[in-house]
Design a protein around this motif. Sequence first.
Motif, PDB file in Angstrom:
ATOM      1  N   PRO A  30      -1.955 -43.757 -27.889  1.00  0.00           N
ATOM      2  CA  PRO A  30      -2.887 -44.857 -28.170  1.00  0.00           C
ATOM      3  C   PRO A  30      -2.529 -46.159 -27.453  1.00  0.00           C
ATOM      4  O   PRO A  30      -3.371 -47.035 -27.302  1.00  0.00           O
ATOM      5  N   LEU A  31      -1.280 -46.265 -27.002  1.00  0.00           N
ATOM      6  CA  LEU A  31      -0.854 -47.461 -26.267  1.00  0.00           C
ATOM      7  C   LEU A  31      -1.161 -47.341 -24.773  1.00  0.00           C
ATOM      8  O   LEU A  31      -0.840 -48.233 -24.000  1.00  0.00           O
ATOM      9  N   GLY A  32      -1.769 -46.230 -24.384  1.00  0.00           N
ATOM     10  CA  GLY A  32      -2.114 -46.023 -22.985  1.00  0.00           C
ATOM     11  C   GLY A  32      -0.939 -45.595 -22.127  1.00  0.00           C
ATOM     12  O   GLY A  32      -0.983 -45.709 -20.900  1.00  0.00           O
ATOM     13  N   LEU A  33       0.100 -45.096 -22.749  1.00  0.00           N
ATOM     14  CA  LEU A  33       1.286 -44.660 -22.022  1.00  0.00           C
ATOM     15  C   LEU A  33       1.177 -43.187 -21.652  1.00  0.00           C
ATOM     16  O   LEU A  33       0.691 -42.380 -22.437  1.00  0.00           O
ATOM     17  N   GLU A  34       1.634 -42.864 -20.462  1.00  0.00           N
ATOM     18  CA  GLU A  34       1.707 -41.471 -20.033  1.00  0.00           C
ATOM     19  C   GLU A  34       3.075 -40.936 -20.428  1.00  0.00           C
ATOM     20  O   GLU A  34       4.089 -41.589 -20.203  1.00  0.00           O
ATOM     21  N   VAL A  35       3.095 -39.745 -21.010  1.00  0.00           N
ATOM     22  CA  VAL A  35       4.334 -39.179 -21.522  1.00  0.00           C
ATOM     23  C   VAL A  35       4.869 -38.113 -20.564  1.00  0.00           C
ATOM     24  O   VAL A  35       4.137 -37.245 -20.109  1.00  0.00           O
ATOM     25  N   CYS A  73      10.110 -42.558 -14.905  1.00  0.00           N
ATOM     26  CA  CYS A  73       9.671 -43.258 -16.113  1.00  0.00           C
ATOM     27  C   CYS A  73       9.933 -44.759 -16.021  1.00  0.00           C
ATOM     28  O   CYS A  73      10.731 -45.228 -15.223  1.00  0.00           O
ATOM     29  N   ASP A  74       9.222 -45.481 -16.870  1.00  0.00           N
ATOM     30  CA  ASP A  74       9.460 -46.916 -17.053  1.00  0.00           C
ATOM     31  C   ASP A  74      10.295 -47.158 -18.305  1.00  0.00           C
ATOM     32  O   ASP A  74      11.086 -48.094 -18.371  1.00  0.00           O
ATOM     33  N   ILE A  75      10.069 -46.292 -19.306  1.00  0.00           N
ATOM     34  CA  ILE A  75      10.722 -46.415 -20.609  1.00  0.00           C
ATOM     35  C   ILE A  75      11.207 -45.033 -21.025  1.00  0.00           C
ATOM     36  O   ILE A  75      10.483 -44.042 -20.854  1.00  0.00           O
ATOM     37  N   MET A  76      12.411 -44.971 -21.573  1.00  0.00           N
ATOM     38  CA  MET A  76      12.906 -43.723 -22.126  1.00  0.00           C
ATOM     39  C   MET A  76      13.043 -43.893 -23.634  1.00  0.00           C
ATOM     40  O   MET A  76      13.662 -44.852 -24.092  1.00  0.00           O
ATOM     41  N   VAL A  77      12.459 -42.971 -24.369  1.00  0.00           N
ATOM     42  CA  VAL A  77      12.624 -42.944 -25.821  1.00  0.00           C
ATOM     43  C   VAL A  77      13.554 -41.780 -26.132  1.00  0.00           C
ATOM     44  O   VAL A  77      13.261 -40.631 -25.796  1.00  0.00           O
ATOM     45  N   VAL A  78      14.679 -42.100 -26.751  1.00  0.00           N
ATOM     46  CA  VAL A  78      15.711 -41.113 -27.048  1.00  0.00           C
ATOM     47  C   VAL A  78      15.802 -40.927 -28.559  1.00  0.00           C
ATOM     48  O   VAL A  78      16.080 -41.884 -29.282  1.00  0.00           O
ATOM     49  N   HIS A 100      13.965 -49.199 -19.289  1.00  0.00           N
ATOM     50  CA  HIS A 100      14.097 -49.614 -20.674  1.00  0.00           C
ATOM     51  C   HIS A 100      14.436 -48.375 -21.501  1.00  0.00           C
ATOM     52  O   HIS A 100      13.838 -47.314 -21.303  1.00  0.00           O
ATOM     53  N   VAL A 101      15.369 -48.513 -22.431  1.00  0.00           N
ATOM     54  CA  VAL A 101      15.785 -47.380 -23.255  1.00  0.00           C
ATOM     55  C   VAL A 101      15.688 -47.790 -24.725  1.00  0.00           C
ATOM     56  O   VAL A 101      16.246 -48.808 -25.137  1.00  0.00           O
ATOM     57  N   ILE A 102      14.980 -46.964 -25.483  1.00  0.00           N
ATOM     58  CA  ILE A 102      14.834 -47.151 -26.922  1.00  0.00           C
ATOM     59  C   ILE A 102      15.414 -45.912 -27.597  1.00  0.00           C
ATOM     60  O   ILE A 102      15.044 -44.789 -27.257  1.00  0.00           O
ATOM     61  N   VAL A 103      16.313 -46.116 -28.544  1.00  0.00           N
ATOM     62  CA  VAL A 103      16.922 -45.005 -29.272  1.00  0.00           C
ATOM     63  C   VAL A 103      16.427 -45.042 -30.713  1.00  0.00           C
ATOM     64  O   VAL A 103      16.390 -46.108 -31.340  1.00  0.00           O
ATOM     65  N   VAL A 104      16.057 -43.873 -31.216  1.00  0.00           N
ATOM     66  CA  VAL A 104      15.693 -43.722 -32.623  1.00  0.00           C
ATOM     67  C   VAL A 104      16.759 -42.819 -33.239  1.00  0.00           C
ATOM     68  O   VAL A 104      16.907 -41.664 -32.846  1.00  0.00           O
ATOM     69  N   THR A 105      17.518 -43.375 -34.177  1.00  0.00           N
ATOM     70  CA  THR A 105      18.589 -42.612 -34.812  1.00  0.00           C
ATOM     71  C   THR A 105      18.897 -43.157 -36.197  1.00  0.00           C
ATOM     72  O   THR A 105      18.817 -44.352 -36.422  1.00  0.00           O
ATOM     73  N   GLY A 129       6.108 -47.993 -32.129  1.00  0.00           N
ATOM     74  CA  GLY A 129       4.911 -48.538 -31.488  1.00  0.00           C
ATOM     75  C   GLY A 129       5.050 -50.008 -31.138  1.00  0.00           C
ATOM     76  O   GLY A 129       4.787 -50.429 -30.004  1.00  0.00           O
ATOM     77  N   GLU A 130       5.477 -50.802 -32.096  1.00  0.00           N
ATOM     78  CA  GLU A 130       5.647 -52.242 -31.854  1.00  0.00           C
ATOM     79  C   GLU A 130       6.741 -52.514 -30.828  1.00  0.00           C
ATOM     80  O   GLU A 130       6.632 -53.422 -30.019  1.00  0.00           O
ATOM     81  N   THR A 131       7.791 -51.708 -30.860  1.00  0.00           N
ATOM     82  CA  THR A 131       8.872 -51.881 -29.893  1.00  0.00           C
ATOM     83  C   THR A 131       8.393 -51.533 -28.486  1.00  0.00           C
ATOM     84  O   THR A 131       8.700 -52.248 -27.524  1.00  0.00           O
ATOM     85  N   LEU A 132       7.643 -50.471 -28.345  1.00  0.00           N
ATOM     86  CA  LEU A 132       7.109 -50.083 -27.037  1.00  0.00           C
ATOM     87  C   LEU A 132       6.231 -51.212 -26.466  1.00  0.00           C
ATOM     88  O   LEU A 132       6.288 -51.481 -25.254  1.00  0.00           O
ATOM     89  N   LYS A 133       5.458 -51.849 -27.309  1.00  0.00           N
ATOM     90  CA  LYS A 133       4.576 -52.949 -26.846  1.00  0.00           C
ATOM     91  C   LYS A 133       5.362 -54.063 -26.187  1.00  0.00           C
ATOM     92  O   LYS A 133       4.854 -54.738 -25.299  1.00  0.00           O
ATOM     93  N   GLN A 134       6.600 -54.257 -26.592  1.00  0.00           N
ATOM     94  CA  GLN A 134       7.437 -55.319 -25.996  1.00  0.00           C
ATOM     95  C   GLN A 134       7.744 -55.036 -24.532  1.00  0.00           C
ATOM     96  O   GLN A 134       8.062 -55.953 -23.785  1.00  0.00           O
ATOM     97  N   PHE A 135       7.665 -53.780 -24.115  1.00  0.00           N
ATOM     98  CA  PHE A 135       8.008 -53.412 -22.747  1.00  0.00           C
ATOM     99  C   PHE A 135       6.788 -53.113 -21.889  1.00  0.00           C
ATOM    100  O   PHE A 135       6.929 -52.645 -20.763  1.00  0.00           O
ATOM    101  N   LEU A 136       5.609 -53.399 -22.399  1.00  0.00           N
ATOM    102  CA  LEU A 136       4.375 -53.141 -21.624  1.00  0.00           C
ATOM    103  C   LEU A 136       3.994 -54.338 -20.782  1.00  0.00           C
ATOM    104  O   LEU A 136       4.326 -55.439 -21.045  1.00  0.00           O
TER     105      LEU A 136
END
Length: 136
Positions: A30-35, A73-78, A100-105, A129-136
Motif C-alpha cells: 500500500p506504500l507503493g513499494l516494490e518487494v 534494494c533501497d530498504i532492507m527489512v530484517v 536503509h535497514v530496519i530490524v523487527v525483533t 509502515g510508519e517507519t518505512l514512510k520515513q525512508f520514502l
Amino acid sequence: MVKQVFISGPILGMENNQSYRQTIKDICTPLGLEVIDPWNREKVLYKGTEECWWNTYTTFDFVERDLADADRCDIMVVYLPVLSAGACMEMFYAKRRGKHVIVVTELPCVSPWIVVHTDKILKTFNELGETLKQFL
C-alpha cells in the motif's frame, strides 16, 4: 522511481514458517513499494528434510544472488525472531552499501553488531509502515 524493499529473515529451521514475508509485503504494497523476496526463488531448495543441503549446491551463486538483490534494494527489512547467520550477513552487507535497514525483533538483548548496522529496531510489525514512510 519506485523504491524497493528486500525482505530478509531466517529460513533455516523455519522452512515451514515463512508467513512473516507476507506480513511485510502487506505493509509495503500500500506504500507503493516494490518487494524483493529471495524466498520466492529459494523455497525450492529448502525442503526442511535434507540436512546441510547446501553442500551439494553451488553456494557461491546462491549467496551472490542474495547480495545482488541487496544491491538493488533501497530498504532492507530484517525479521529476527531468532538469530540468523544469513539475515545478519545480508544486513551487514546492505548497511555497508548505504541501504536503509530496519530490524523487527523481540529478542531481549540485541547484539551491538545488529544495532550498529540498523537504522531502526522495532519490536513488532505494527510500527513498520510508519517507519518505512520515513525512508520514502
